[in-house]
Scaffold this motif. Sequence first.
Motif, PDB file in Angstrom:
ATOM      1  N   LEU A  79       0.838  -1.206   0.000  1.00  0.00           N
ATOM      2  CA  LEU A  79       0.000   0.000   0.000  1.00  0.00           C
ATOM      3  C   LEU A  79       0.874   1.258   0.000  1.00  0.00           C
ATOM      4  N   LEU A  80       1.878   1.251   0.897  1.00  0.00           N
ATOM      5  CA  LEU A  80       2.600   2.501   1.141  1.00  0.00           C
ATOM      6  C   LEU A  80       3.558   2.882   0.018  1.00  0.00           C
ATOM      7  N   LEU A  81       4.287   1.900  -0.531  1.00  0.00           N
ATOM      8  CA  LEU A  81       5.304   2.265  -1.526  1.00  0.00           C
ATOM      9  C   LEU A  81       4.710   2.851  -2.815  1.00  0.00           C
ATOM     10  N   PRO A  82       3.722   2.193  -3.456  1.00  0.00           N
ATOM     11  CA  PRO A  82       3.173   2.812  -4.679  1.00  0.00           C
ATOM     12  C   PRO A  82       2.483   4.154  -4.421  1.00  0.00           C
ATOM     13  N   LEU A  83       1.796   4.280  -3.268  1.00  0.00           N
ATOM     14  CA  LEU A  83       1.132   5.561  -2.995  1.00  0.00           C
ATOM     15  C   LEU A  83       2.160   6.668  -2.804  1.00  0.00           C
ATOM     16  N   THR A  84       3.269   6.331  -2.125  1.00  0.00           N
ATOM     17  CA  THR A  84       4.345   7.323  -1.945  1.00  0.00           C
ATOM     18  C   THR A  84       4.909   7.716  -3.307  1.00  0.00           C
ATOM     19  N   ASP A  85       5.121   6.722  -4.159  1.00  0.00           N
ATOM     20  CA  ASP A  85       5.654   6.978  -5.504  1.00  0.00           C
ATOM     21  C   ASP A  85       4.744   7.923  -6.288  1.00  0.00           C
ATOM     22  N   LEU A  86       3.432   7.611  -6.287  1.00  0.00           N
ATOM     23  CA  LEU A  86       2.497   8.444  -7.060  1.00  0.00           C
ATOM     24  C   LEU A  86       2.415   9.857  -6.512  1.00  0.00           C
ATOM     25  N   THR A  87       2.434   9.976  -5.168  1.00  0.00           N
ATOM     26  CA  THR A  87       2.378  11.310  -4.556  1.00  0.00           C
ATOM     27  C   THR A  87       3.617  12.117  -4.938  1.00  0.00           C
ATOM     28  N   LEU A  88       4.801  11.461  -4.845  1.00  0.00           N
ATOM     29  CA  LEU A  88       6.041  12.170  -5.187  1.00  0.00           C
ATOM     30  C   LEU A  88       6.061  12.598  -6.657  1.00  0.00           C
ATOM     31  N   LEU A 142      12.621  16.357 -12.530  1.00  0.00           N
ATOM     32  CA  LEU A 142      12.578  15.046 -13.193  1.00  0.00           C
ATOM     33  C   LEU A 142      12.530  13.962 -12.125  1.00  0.00           C
ATOM     34  N   TYR A 143      11.468  13.120 -12.179  1.00  0.00           N
ATOM     35  CA  TYR A 143      11.332  12.065 -11.162  1.00  0.00           C
ATOM     36  C   TYR A 143      12.309  10.937 -11.470  1.00  0.00           C
ATOM     37  N   PRO A 144      13.113  10.498 -10.464  1.00  0.00           N
ATOM     38  CA  PRO A 144      14.221   9.580 -10.777  1.00  0.00           C
ATOM     39  C   PRO A 144      13.831   8.120 -10.989  1.00  0.00           C
ATOM     40  N   LEU A 145      12.654   7.681 -10.491  1.00  0.00           N
ATOM     41  CA  LEU A 145      12.323   6.250 -10.566  1.00  0.00           C
ATOM     42  C   LEU A 145      11.328   5.954 -11.681  1.00  0.00           C
TER      43      LEU A 145
END
Lengths: 72, 522
Positions: free
Chosen positions: B453-462, B472-475
Amino acid sequence: MINFSPEIGFWSPFVFWFVLVSAVACGLFAIVVIIGGIGDLRYLFREIRKAEVDESDDGRVEGATEHLCPKA
Amino acid sequence: MNVTSIDWIILGTLFSGLLVLAIWINSQCKSVADYLVSGRKVRLWLGMGAGIAGEIGLVSIAAMCEQGFMRGFGFVQIGILAMCVTIPLFGIFGFGIERFRASRAMSVPQYIEMRYSRRLRILTGMTNSLAGVLQMCIFPIVGAAFLRVLINAPENAVILGYAVRSDCVIMALLLGCAVIFTHLGGYITLVVTNFIQMIVIMVAIYWVWGYLLADLGLQNFWSTLEDQRGRAAFYAFAESENAYGWTWFLWQLAMAILLQFSYGPYLQKYASLDKPKTVSRSYMFSTIFGTGRTYVILGIGVCALVALGAEPPADLAVGGQHWNSMATPYYLARIVPPVLMGFLLAGLLFADISTTDQYLLSWSTSIVNDCICPFLKHPLGTEKHIGAVRLTIVVLCILFFVVGIFYSPTLPIWEFTFLLANIIGGTGIAVLFGMYWPRATTLGAYGAVLTSLLLPLTDLTLRWVYQAQDWLYPLAPETTGFYTYVLATAVMVGLSLLSRGETGYWDLGQQVREMNQKETDV
């Protein structure tokens, strides 16, 4: 039939034939699914008309499905 | 607009016919099990036919056309390699999916409660519904934007003296259709109407692709693709920024496996089939022949690339990502003749209705069954239960409409939806280990679900933060997605080994064998 670019090599003809065969097979298979599905539709309506209503089969774990999950 | 009267008549006639059929089927629905899983009476061919329509949504057609335009047929090797793993696993051995059907659970969280705990059921019900709803938020607006360009409608329409965005008007119509069909009999209507819609969708996409190929010429189609996109258009692992690459493939493979045990719409379909063996057979045939359908839709995107080129026309002021998604409808609007346009519109509308309905019903069922019912002291009863699902559907549609108004893409459509599906994959890890590993504990399952839950939501928020700051988003999405699965699996195993006590494991293999031996389910 088709001239492929020599620079791309093996993958261009491979992908061409694979896509073509897959697309034709999928189209033919869709016809089979349609014919079979019409028979299954008649079965579904017949069974639904006959089936008795089970009020407890609504997604609860107690009641309808309790007997199916014995502890190890 | 470039749609003629004959096209509107074709569209109207097919839609009216489907509506009359749905109204009639509504009279056949008697119980919650009929409404949610078609009374578990769906046999192989009907299940597959309905599944085909449920899998090809307007949003997936838009996304595949975008991929075809951007990456040609680079997806071919990914599809072949994935099939080498998934066909034996699910299609032949029925790994996990037959066991799920044998549990008689209507949803994944219901199984989670049987195997782990009621609290984890509520958590997975909430996380899966959240991810599913977030993912679905973009379906109506992406579909509406595709249709707006296809019918060549102006950006703004004047309604009652007010200028309103045309894609918002189309979005409202699409959502209205979805509400009507889900209210008319639930899953039983869905299975039958999806089957009819499958026929229209297949006719439309094959006819369009054939027409475009005849117009462009096969040699021109292939040679221009070779020139425009190079080796990356034919080989997924070529050294090019347009190629998919190994991480993307591994991410997709892990997702293809885990979503079979966790993705609500898939599992609801499996729950509706008459016995476990039908589930694995249905998977096998759908996967083998479904790939051809994917290539036809990718091929329509490739036709747009061949006819228009990679860059937008000078008179269109659009950016790269936006052009990738609108190029195909822009091209189709200018090339598809009357009558075919009517069938294409009907096919696209039906594709939207079938998928949106299936997903709406699945997530609203999950919200009611897994997030609301566990808190009730007494069961709702058939009428109130179905009423609660219908009310949830209406609320979700309003939410989708509001989000659609403000949606701004940060990723290609496919990758956005896959990244959100990652959240649901954590439940798949818990279900998979729960079915096959007696030592899997509730604590381990909590760990896997929360990590996913936490990792993809953090990714999308960032991503949104970075986009707002113009950084530029690095991942890459596949990096986040794949390593989330790896970490969640490690957490599941590690915490299960560390925690002690009895588990709720029971052997579903015996039930699978018993149910398969019977001619019909009991």
